[in-house]
Write an enzyme that holds these catalytic residues in place. Structure first.
Site, PDB file in Angstrom:
ATOM      1  N   LYS A 103       0.852  -1.190   0.000  1.00 55.58           N
ATOM      2  CA  LYS A 103       0.000   0.000   0.000  1.00 55.58           C
ATOM      3  C   LYS A 103       0.879   1.228   0.000  1.00 55.58           C
ATOM      4  O   LYS A 103       1.800   1.335   0.821  1.00 55.58           O
ATOM      5  CB  LYS A 103      -0.891   0.004   1.258  1.00 55.58           C
ATOM      6  CG  LYS A 103      -1.864   1.172   1.290  1.00 55.58           C
ATOM      7  CD  LYS A 103      -3.097   0.900   0.475  1.00 55.58           C
ATOM      8  CE  LYS A 103      -3.902   2.149   0.142  1.00 55.58           C
ATOM      9  NZ  LYS A 103      -3.438   2.862  -1.100  1.00 55.58           N
ATOM     10  N   GLN A 124       7.139   3.931   3.933  1.00 51.37           N
ATOM     11  CA  GLN A 124       5.737   3.510   3.943  1.00 51.37           C
ATOM     12  C   GLN A 124       5.534   2.244   4.784  1.00 51.37           C
ATOM     13  O   GLN A 124       4.489   2.088   5.418  1.00 51.37           O
ATOM     14  CB  GLN A 124       5.275   3.278   2.496  1.00 51.37           C
ATOM     15  CG  GLN A 124       3.784   3.364   2.288  1.00 51.37           C
ATOM     16  CD  GLN A 124       3.278   4.775   2.073  1.00 51.37           C
ATOM     17  OE1 GLN A 124       3.875   5.543   1.336  1.00 51.37           O
ATOM     18  NE2 GLN A 124       2.182   5.131   2.706  1.00 51.37           N
ATOM     19  N   LYS A 127       5.344   3.512   8.394  1.00 53.73           N
ATOM     20  CA  LYS A 127       4.182   4.402   8.510  1.00 53.73           C
ATOM     21  C   LYS A 127       2.896   3.580   8.552  1.00 53.73           C
ATOM     22  O   LYS A 127       2.034   3.762   9.417  1.00 53.73           O
ATOM     23  CB  LYS A 127       4.157   5.346   7.302  1.00 53.73           C
ATOM     24  CG  LYS A 127       3.015   6.333   7.298  1.00 53.73           C
ATOM     25  CD  LYS A 127       2.801   6.995   5.928  1.00 53.73           C
ATOM     26  CE  LYS A 127       4.039   7.594   5.324  1.00 53.73           C
ATOM     27  NZ  LYS A 127       3.720   8.545   4.214  1.00 53.73           N
ATOM     28  N   LYS A 139       5.394   1.694  -3.057  1.00 44.63           N
ATOM     29  CA  LYS A 139       5.320   3.040  -3.637  1.00 44.63           C
ATOM     30  C   LYS A 139       5.613   2.928  -5.118  1.00 44.63           C
ATOM     31  O   LYS A 139       6.282   1.978  -5.551  1.00 44.63           O
ATOM     32  CB  LYS A 139       6.376   3.937  -2.981  1.00 44.63           C
ATOM     33  CG  LYS A 139       6.067   5.414  -3.101  1.00 44.63           C
ATOM     34  CD  LYS A 139       5.125   5.851  -2.004  1.00 44.63           C
ATOM     35  CE  LYS A 139       4.686   7.275  -2.168  1.00 44.63           C
ATOM     36  NZ  LYS A 139       3.996   7.747  -0.945  1.00 44.63           N
ATOM     37  N   GLY A 178      -2.710   8.168  -4.491  1.00 43.41           N
ATOM     38  CA  GLY A 178      -2.015   9.340  -5.015  1.00 43.41           C
ATOM     39  C   GLY A 178      -0.793   9.708  -4.190  1.00 43.41           C
ATOM     40  O   GLY A 178      -0.518   9.142  -3.127  1.00 43.41           O
ATOM     41  N   ASP A 179      -0.036  10.644  -4.731  1.00 42.29           N
ATOM     42  CA  ASP A 179       1.072  11.305  -4.047  1.00 42.29           C
ATOM     43  C   ASP A 179       1.299  12.575  -4.876  1.00 42.29           C
ATOM     44  O   ASP A 179       0.378  13.000  -5.577  1.00 42.29           O
ATOM     45  CB  ASP A 179       2.310  10.373  -4.012  1.00 42.29           C
ATOM     46  CG  ASP A 179       3.381  10.837  -3.018  1.00 42.29           C
ATOM     47  OD1 ASP A 179       3.257  10.539  -1.830  1.00 42.29           O
ATOM     48  OD2 ASP A 179       4.341  11.526  -3.431  1.00 42.29           O
ATOM     49  N   THR A 223      -4.483  13.586   4.965  1.00 38.30           N
ATOM     50  CA  THR A 223      -3.052  13.726   5.286  1.00 38.30           C
ATOM     51  C   THR A 223      -2.820  15.039   6.041  1.00 38.30           C
ATOM     52  O   THR A 223      -2.167  15.061   7.098  1.00 38.30           O
ATOM     53  CB  THR A 223      -2.183  13.664   4.014  1.00 38.30           C
ATOM     54  OG1 THR A 223      -2.598  12.532   3.242  1.00 38.30           O
ATOM     55  CG2 THR A 223      -0.719  13.535   4.354  1.00 38.30           C
ATOM     56  N   ASN A 254      -2.232  19.201  -1.975  1.00 33.16           N
ATOM     57  CA  ASN A 254      -3.295  18.613  -1.165  1.00 33.16           C
ATOM     58  C   ASN A 254      -2.963  18.586   0.336  1.00 33.16           C
ATOM     59  O   ASN A 254      -3.803  18.937   1.175  1.00 33.16           O
ATOM     60  CB  ASN A 254      -3.565  17.201  -1.701  1.00 33.16           C
ATOM     61  CG  ASN A 254      -4.459  16.407  -0.807  1.00 33.16           C
ATOM     62  OD1 ASN A 254      -3.977  15.675   0.054  1.00 33.16           O
ATOM     63  ND2 ASN A 254      -5.758  16.562  -0.962  1.00 33.16           N
ATOM     64  N   SER A 390      -6.929   5.796   3.615  1.00 31.20           N
ATOM     65  CA  SER A 390      -6.991   4.872   2.473  1.00 31.20           C
ATOM     66  C   SER A 390      -7.424   3.486   2.950  1.00 31.20           C
ATOM     67  O   SER A 390      -8.218   2.806   2.291  1.00 31.20           O
ATOM     68  CB  SER A 390      -5.625   4.746   1.795  1.00 31.20           C
ATOM     69  OG  SER A 390      -5.398   5.814   0.912  1.00 31.20           O
TER      70      SER A 390
HETATM   71  N1  GLU Z   1       1.117   8.982  -0.737  1.00 30.15           N
HETATM   72  C1  GLU Z   1       0.562   8.973   0.573  1.00 30.15           C
HETATM   73  C2  GLU Z   1       1.635   8.682   1.589  1.00 30.15           C
HETATM   74  O1  GLU Z   1       2.756   9.132   1.430  1.00 30.15           O
HETATM   75  C3  GLU Z   1      -0.688   8.107   0.690  1.00 30.15           C
HETATM   76  C4  GLU Z   1      -0.541   6.673   0.330  1.00 30.15           C
HETATM   77  C5  GLU Z   1      -1.865   5.882   0.295  1.00 30.15           C
HETATM   78  O2  GLU Z   1      -2.911   6.410   0.634  1.00 30.15           O
HETATM   79  O3  GLU Z   1      -1.775   4.710  -0.077  1.00 30.15           O
HETATM   80  O4  GLU Z   1       1.442   8.056   2.593  1.00 30.15           O
END
Ligand code: GLU
Length: 458
Positions: A103, A124, A127, A139, A178-179, A223, A254, A390
């Site tokens: 994810k 990630q 996190k 990612k 997204g990112d 976020t 965002n 998410s």
């Molecule tokens: N890109 C975001 C992050 O850095 C969200 C990732 C997601 O929702 O999967 O955590």
């Protein structure tokens, strides 16, 4: 001079494990400087946990966690509106599926390369573990530059990107979102192409979807909102609140926009925002309706904000950290807050810094802030609200349900409190009270490492 015995140097034995490991990571991943930075920042905090849990060393958990399970690199050909053909590079790094499907977001930006995607994917893992939700880490993205491209060009690029990526995705396998450079519009085009190729309306395969077709309320805001909720928790643990504080925010995407919104709701005054051309100072407090109109509806630049608002000044070609503030929220991109900026922030009396972006603060700047006693929240804790929401979107998709804004926001607030408390208590338990970097790294690492031990040699 006499050699210092191991017992006198905290975690000397563990450092002897970590140093050669790090050297090997440098050797095998040459040129990936952001990945090195992200790994180093985690490894240098793990000494105390390795001392207490030698089974992690024996099972070579660190070597395994630092090596992605799978790395995909692919060609993305597309044609622009004049019929000229372009070739970009697509990436998806499936880093860890220990706690759930891979994810993490997709980033479309010219700076994207394998090292950037690996740094983001590595962060990630921890996190996502901290959120307490069943999600692994991954990612992806492309070096495609969306700036100045028409909707039709963006759509053709997304379709080409998904034409390759679809075979690697699935709601139980890998779930992008997204990112930077990937928002609701891009997720729409990506989802449409996935659905068309697979002939499946598989809502849980992407998050950040539109509200009418499987998206979740609060995902857009999550976020930025989560980052401010985390900041409020940090201040609360020091007997303070956000009410009346003066805040500097960098970025105007965002994350920045919804950090500003939540900070204003909690009684703070946000005086800055920025983009790659420069920054805006607005002593009266950012007019969020105007900023949203420029950035979200018009996809414009922050210079336009200052042109349209008498109270605001645009400062070209500089960063926001010279503007005095009580709280700083770097919400733009990696390595945007340097040592000199941290020294300025400290001189101006900053109390808290929370990373809305991923790794925006350089290691030297983090050291300056921590040594000055500033509450510092690393991105893997402070910006985890996005990916946590998410996971809430995936939950709603799996149960074919949709929740109200208020209910979802309350779930997000609970998750951010939980992340704050687990970082706080973990830091204390491992002898670094108040150090959220140590707390976040160890708390995230322990969750993944324990699950890896339980799952055998994977
Ligand atoms: N890109 C975001 C992050 O850095 C969200 C990732 C997601 O929702 O999967 O955590």
């Amino acid at each position: 001079m006499q050699a210092t015995p191991d017992s006198a140097v905290p975690h000397a034995a563990e450092n002897r494990v970590i140093e050669p490991l790090y050297a090997e990571i440098l050797r095998r991943n040459q040129g990936e400087k952001e990945f090195h930075q992200a790994v180093r920042e985690v490894l240098e905090t793990l000494g105390p946990v390795l001392a207490q849990r030698p089974e992690f060393v024996d099972a070579r958990i660190i070597e395994r966690i630092c090596e992605p399970e799978r790395q995909l690199i692919f060609r993305v050909p597309w044609s622009d509106d004049s019929g000229d053909i372009h070739v970009n590079r697509g990436f998806r790094v499936e880093f860890s599926s220990t706690l759930g499907p891979y994810k993490g977001g997709l980033r479309f930006h010219p700076s994207v390369n394998l090292g950037i995607v690996k740094f983001l994917g590595f962060e990630q893992i921890f996190k996502n573990a901290l959120t307490g939700m069943p999600i692994g880490g991954g990612k992806g993205g492309s070096d495609f530059d969306p700036k100045g491209r028409s909707d039709a060009e963006i759509m053709r690029f997304c379709q080409s990107f998904m034409t390759e990526l679809h075979r690697h995705l699935g709601e139980y396998t890998d779930v992008p979102a997204g990112d930077i450079g990937v928002g609701g519009r891009e997720i729409g085009y990506l989802f449409g192409q996935y659905k068309r190729i697979t002939n499946r309306f598989e809502s849980g395969v992407l998050t950040g979807k539109g509200l009418g077709w499987g998206g979740a309320l609060v995902r857009t805001e999550a976020t930025g909102y989560g980052c401010v909720m985390f900041t409020a928790e940090m201040l609360r643990s020091r007997g303070e609140s956000l009410d009346g504080q003066r805040i500097a925010v960098s970025g105007s995407g965002n994350v920045a926009i919804y950090a500003i919104e939540k900070a204003q709701q909690l009684g703070a005054t946000v005086v800055t925002c920025s983009d790659s051309d420069g920054y805006v100072v607005d002593e009266k407090g950012i007019d969020l309706a105007l900023l949203k109109e420029i950035k979200e509806a018009g996809r414009g630049r922050v210079a336009e904000y200052a042109e349209r608002r008498a109270e605001a000044v645009f400062v070209p070609g500089a960063g926001v950290w010279d503007v005095p503030c009580d709280v700083a929220l770097p919400c733009a991109t990696q390595n945007e807050l340097h040592e000199a900026d941290a020294l300025t922030l400290v001189r101006n009396g900053v109390k808290a810094v929370a990373e809305g972006a991923n790794m925006p603060t350089t290691p030297e700047a983090v050291r300056v802030l921590q040594e000055a006693g500033v509450a510092f929240a690393p991105g893997k804790a402070a910006n985890a609200g996005g990916v946590a929401t998410s996971a809430l979107e995936m939950q709603q998709n799996a149960s074919r349900d949709s929740w109200t804004f208020a209910h979802t926001e309350e779930r997000l607030a609970e998750i951010m409190r939980h992340i704050h408390d687990s970082c706080y208590t973990t830091a204390e338990r491992y002898g670094s009270p108040g150090n959220y970097v140590v707390g976040a790294n160890i708390a995230g690492f322990e969750l993944v490492a324990d699950a890896m031990l339980a799952q055998g040699l994977i």
